[in-house]
Design a protein around this motif. Sequence first.
Motif, short mmCIF file in Angstrom:
data_model
loop_
_atom_site.label_atom_id
_atom_site.label_comp_id
_atom_site.label_asym_id
_atom_site.label_seq_id
_atom_site.Cartn_x
_atom_site.Cartn_y
_atom_site.Cartn_z
N SER A 211 19.67 -22.58 65.33
CA SER A 211 18.61 -23.94 65.72
C SER A 211 18.28 -25.71 66.28
N LYS A 212 20.14 -24.92 67.27
CA LYS A 212 21.01 -26.14 68.18
C LYS A 212 20.82 -25.29 68.94
N CYS A 213 20.85 -23.62 68.46
CA CYS A 213 20.51 -23.12 70.20
C CYS A 213 19.13 -22.32 71.21
N ALA A 214 19.85 -22.11 72.28
CA ALA A 214 18.05 -22.04 72.78
C ALA A 214 17.46 -20.79 72.02
N GLY A 215 18.35 -20.27 71.66
CA GLY A 215 16.93 -19.20 71.15
C GLY A 215 16.28 -19.38 69.81
N THR A 216 16.13 -20.50 69.71
CA THR A 216 15.21 -20.94 68.24
C THR A 216 14.15 -21.30 68.27
N SER A 217 13.21 -21.69 67.35
CA SER A 217 11.79 -21.75 67.83
C SER A 217 11.33 -23.02 66.39
N TRP A 218 10.25 -23.36 66.01
CA TRP A 218 9.43 -23.67 65.55
C TRP A 218 9.71 -22.88 64.40
N MET A 219 9.21 -21.59 64.48
CA MET A 219 8.80 -20.73 62.73
C MET A 219 9.91 -20.51 62.69
#
Length: 302
Positions: A211-219
């Motif tokens: 959640s703190k990295c580039a792979g996160t998303s709102w979903m």
Amino acid sequence: MTKNTHKVAAIGLGSMGYGIAMSALRGGHSVWGVDINADQMARFVEAGGERGNLADAAGELDTVIVAVLNAAQTEAVLFGEGGIVPKLRAGAAVLSCATVPPAFAKEMAARCAVSGVLYLDAPISGGAVKAANGALSIMAAGSPETFVALAPVLDSIAETVFELGDEVGAGSAMKAVNQLLAGVHIATMAEALTFGMTQGVTPDKFIEVISKCAGTSWMLENRAPHIAAGDYTPHSSVNIWPKDLGIVLDIAKDAQFSAPITAAALQQFVAAAGMGLGAEDDAAVAKVYARNAQLTLPGEET
């Protein structure tokens, strides 16, 4: 000049519709709540909704909010047996919130126009919490007259209204783009989380780091905690996605556009529904991956 308080029918009191109806109520409007679930209707009346039969008030309504599941339900509410549109006065407006194909939205607008009723193609995004807080995003298309007529209600239920022009269907087209991404993101989140589990990455640690990295998303940030908690109480159910991603693929087919990633995500939701998970939260798509990889998700018996 549009009056600031409306007489509103809110048809569909599900997880999104109930919040929308309550937001309209808090906005100072008189709201009749309608649903096939009598308990939801009673709950809404106790919260301040109007009592009495909607049919008796239909001719005085300013706005009809339709927050049902799909195109078939939308058409039934508007034009089916006991449909609301023929009972409305000329100049009343329909705010249509379901995810539907653009061509269907155009058809509904044309049929409403026969009765002098305005129609806003207005699919919604934001989830049940934002619906309850009057903070939805609405992707809206319709005539300038329709936007003016619905402005007081839109102000009550939405944080952002994207005005996408006067051609009905543009709102539904944008919602299809959003649903493509949202559905793919949920399925991909489930794939990544369960892949991590095969490598010793717990769901809690997955959320903390990704959640703190580039792979996160709102979903990812919204749905992964459901998996970590083992709580699949439906905020948005698995059954939504075969419908919505199916609409995306139907539109893509008509446009001769290949959408293979959408198709792959769709199959995972179909598999989840086939496992009997259709009524669970859409994060339950992770159970498809867990079953195939013989993983035990949080909250499941070993």
